[in-house]
Design a protein around this motif. Sequence first.
Motif, short mmCIF file in Angstrom:
data_model
loop_
_atom_site.label_atom_id
_atom_site.label_comp_id
_atom_site.label_asym_id
_atom_site.label_seq_id
_atom_site.Cartn_x
_atom_site.Cartn_y
_atom_site.Cartn_z
N ASN A 235 -2.23 -1.82 -5.44
CA ASN A 235 -2.23 -2.32 -6.82
C ASN A 235 -2.93 -1.33 -7.77
O ASN A 235 -3.78 -1.72 -8.57
CB ASN A 235 -2.89 -3.70 -6.91
CG ASN A 235 -2.15 -4.73 -6.09
OD1 ASN A 235 -0.93 -4.69 -5.98
ND2 ASN A 235 -2.88 -5.65 -5.50
N GLU A 236 -2.57 -0.07 -7.64
CA GLU A 236 -3.07 1.02 -8.49
C GLU A 236 -4.57 1.25 -8.38
O GLU A 236 -5.18 1.90 -9.23
CB GLU A 236 -2.66 0.79 -9.95
CG GLU A 236 -1.15 0.78 -10.13
CD GLU A 236 -0.71 0.55 -11.56
OE1 GLU A 236 -1.52 0.74 -12.49
OE2 GLU A 236 0.46 0.19 -11.74
N GLN A 237 -5.18 0.74 -7.31
CA GLN A 237 -6.60 1.00 -7.03
C GLN A 237 -6.69 1.80 -5.74
O GLN A 237 -5.95 1.54 -4.78
CB GLN A 237 -7.36 -0.32 -6.86
CG GLN A 237 -8.83 -0.10 -6.53
CD GLN A 237 -9.57 -1.39 -6.22
OE1 GLN A 237 -9.04 -2.49 -6.31
NE2 GLN A 237 -10.83 -1.26 -5.86
N ILE A 238 -7.61 2.79 -5.72
CA ILE A 238 -7.81 3.55 -4.49
C ILE A 238 -8.54 2.67 -3.48
O ILE A 238 -9.66 2.22 -3.72
CB ILE A 238 -8.61 4.85 -4.76
CG1 ILE A 238 -7.79 5.80 -5.66
CG2 ILE A 238 -8.95 5.54 -3.43
CD1 ILE A 238 -8.50 7.10 -6.00
N ALA A 239 -7.85 2.38 -2.37
CA ALA A 239 -8.42 1.55 -1.32
C ALA A 239 -9.08 2.40 -0.24
O ALA A 239 -9.91 1.91 0.52
CB ALA A 239 -7.33 0.68 -0.70
N GLY A 240 -8.72 3.68 -0.19
CA GLY A 240 -9.30 4.60 0.78
C GLY A 240 -8.77 5.99 0.57
O GLY A 240 -7.80 6.20 -0.16
N MET B 202 0.85 -1.19 0.00
CA MET B 202 0.00 0.00 0.00
C MET B 202 0.89 1.24 0.00
O MET B 202 1.89 1.29 0.70
CB MET B 202 -0.89 0.01 1.24
CG MET B 202 -1.67 1.30 1.39
SD MET B 202 -2.89 1.35 2.74
CE MET B 202 -2.07 0.59 4.08
N ILE B 203 0.49 2.21 -0.83
CA ILE B 203 1.17 3.49 -0.80
C ILE B 203 0.17 4.58 -0.40
O ILE B 203 -1.03 4.46 -0.67
CB ILE B 203 1.82 3.85 -2.16
CG1 ILE B 203 0.78 4.01 -3.26
CG2 ILE B 203 2.88 2.84 -2.55
CD1 ILE B 203 1.32 4.72 -4.48
N ILE B 204 0.68 5.57 0.29
CA ILE B 204 -0.12 6.74 0.65
C ILE B 204 0.45 7.90 -0.16
O ILE B 204 1.66 8.13 -0.16
CB ILE B 204 -0.02 7.08 2.16
CG1 ILE B 204 -0.41 5.88 3.03
CG2 ILE B 204 -0.86 8.31 2.49
CD1 ILE B 204 -1.86 5.51 3.02
N ARG B 205 -0.43 8.60 -0.88
CA ARG B 205 0.02 9.71 -1.71
C ARG B 205 -1.02 10.82 -1.65
O ARG B 205 -2.14 10.62 -1.20
CB ARG B 205 0.22 9.25 -3.15
CG ARG B 205 -1.05 8.76 -3.81
CD ARG B 205 -0.86 8.50 -5.30
NE ARG B 205 -2.03 7.93 -5.91
CZ ARG B 205 -3.10 8.63 -6.30
NH1 ARG B 205 -3.16 9.94 -6.14
NH2 ARG B 205 -4.13 8.02 -6.88
N LYS B 206 -0.60 11.99 -2.11
CA LYS B 206 -1.54 13.11 -2.20
C LYS B 206 -2.50 12.88 -3.36
O LYS B 206 -2.12 12.38 -4.41
CB LYS B 206 -0.79 14.42 -2.40
CG LYS B 206 -0.08 14.85 -1.12
CD LYS B 206 0.03 16.34 -1.01
CE LYS B 206 0.48 16.68 0.39
NZ LYS B 206 1.24 17.88 0.46
N GLY B 207 -3.75 13.25 -3.14
CA GLY B 207 -4.76 13.12 -4.18
C GLY B 207 -4.73 14.30 -5.13
O GLY B 207 -4.22 15.38 -4.80
N ASN B 208 -5.30 14.09 -6.31
CA ASN B 208 -5.41 15.17 -7.30
C ASN B 208 -6.70 15.00 -8.08
O ASN B 208 -7.45 14.04 -7.88
CB ASN B 208 -4.17 15.19 -8.20
CG ASN B 208 -3.99 13.88 -8.94
OD1 ASN B 208 -4.85 13.47 -9.72
ND2 ASN B 208 -2.88 13.20 -8.68
N SER B 209 -6.95 15.91 -8.99
CA SER B 209 -8.23 15.93 -9.70
C SER B 209 -8.48 14.67 -10.52
O SER B 209 -9.63 14.30 -10.74
CB SER B 209 -8.33 17.17 -10.59
OG SER B 209 -7.29 17.17 -11.54
N THR B 210 -7.43 13.96 -10.93
CA THR B 210 -7.65 12.72 -11.68
C THR B 210 -8.22 11.61 -10.80
O THR B 210 -8.71 10.61 -11.32
CB THR B 210 -6.35 12.23 -12.36
OG1 THR B 210 -5.38 11.94 -11.36
CG2 THR B 210 -5.80 13.27 -13.33
N ASP B 211 -8.17 11.78 -9.49
CA ASP B 211 -8.70 10.79 -8.55
C ASP B 211 -10.19 10.97 -8.27
O ASP B 211 -10.82 10.08 -7.68
CB ASP B 211 -7.96 10.87 -7.20
CG ASP B 211 -6.50 10.54 -7.31
OD1 ASP B 211 -6.17 9.53 -7.96
OD2 ASP B 211 -5.68 11.28 -6.73
N LEU B 212 -10.75 12.10 -8.67
CA LEU B 212 -12.11 12.44 -8.25
C LEU B 212 -13.16 11.39 -8.60
O LEU B 212 -13.99 11.03 -7.74
CB LEU B 212 -12.54 13.79 -8.83
CG LEU B 212 -12.27 15.00 -7.95
CD1 LEU B 212 -12.67 16.28 -8.67
CD2 LEU B 212 -12.95 14.90 -6.61
#
Length: 153
Positions: free
Chosen positions: A63-68, A1-11
């Motif tokens: 795995n490149e899916q937003i888990a939370g 799992m990675i934690i990263r900053k969100g951006n508009s492509t995540d909306l």
Amino acid sequence: MIIRKGNSTDLAEMKRLFTETITSVCKKDYDNDQISAWKSGAGNEERWNNVIENQLVLIAEINEQIAGFCTMDGNYIDLLFVHKNFQRQGIAKKLYTFIEQEARYQKQKFLTAYASKTAKPFFENMGFKILKEQTVNVKGIDLINYKMEKILN
């Protein structure tokens, strides 16, 4: 799992996760009308754009899916949701830990949240106290949530 900053492509994926989580995870605490009213918030484009542009948005990715994801506006935790397929794996705790670290870095004195019935035990486990139970009206439907606070020493 990675934690990263969100951006508009995540909306789009964030909104899908928001609605699916409310639908499946919160059904033990809220009835169908309440769930429908609550998840209708995903359609408020202005609010979601404001979240991405003006809040700290952290994304947990597996795995490149937003888990939370978790968002913070000043000292207020606005959104904290974990995908229905990734519940009880420590994702919310990891996201919250990063948020609290950032709040401490910003020299915030306390954190607040309006926790759902479903999220209340999580926030209590993170050291939050209930300030008050409140009823909010969403599209003519009443929902109970809890104004909670954690003092940061």
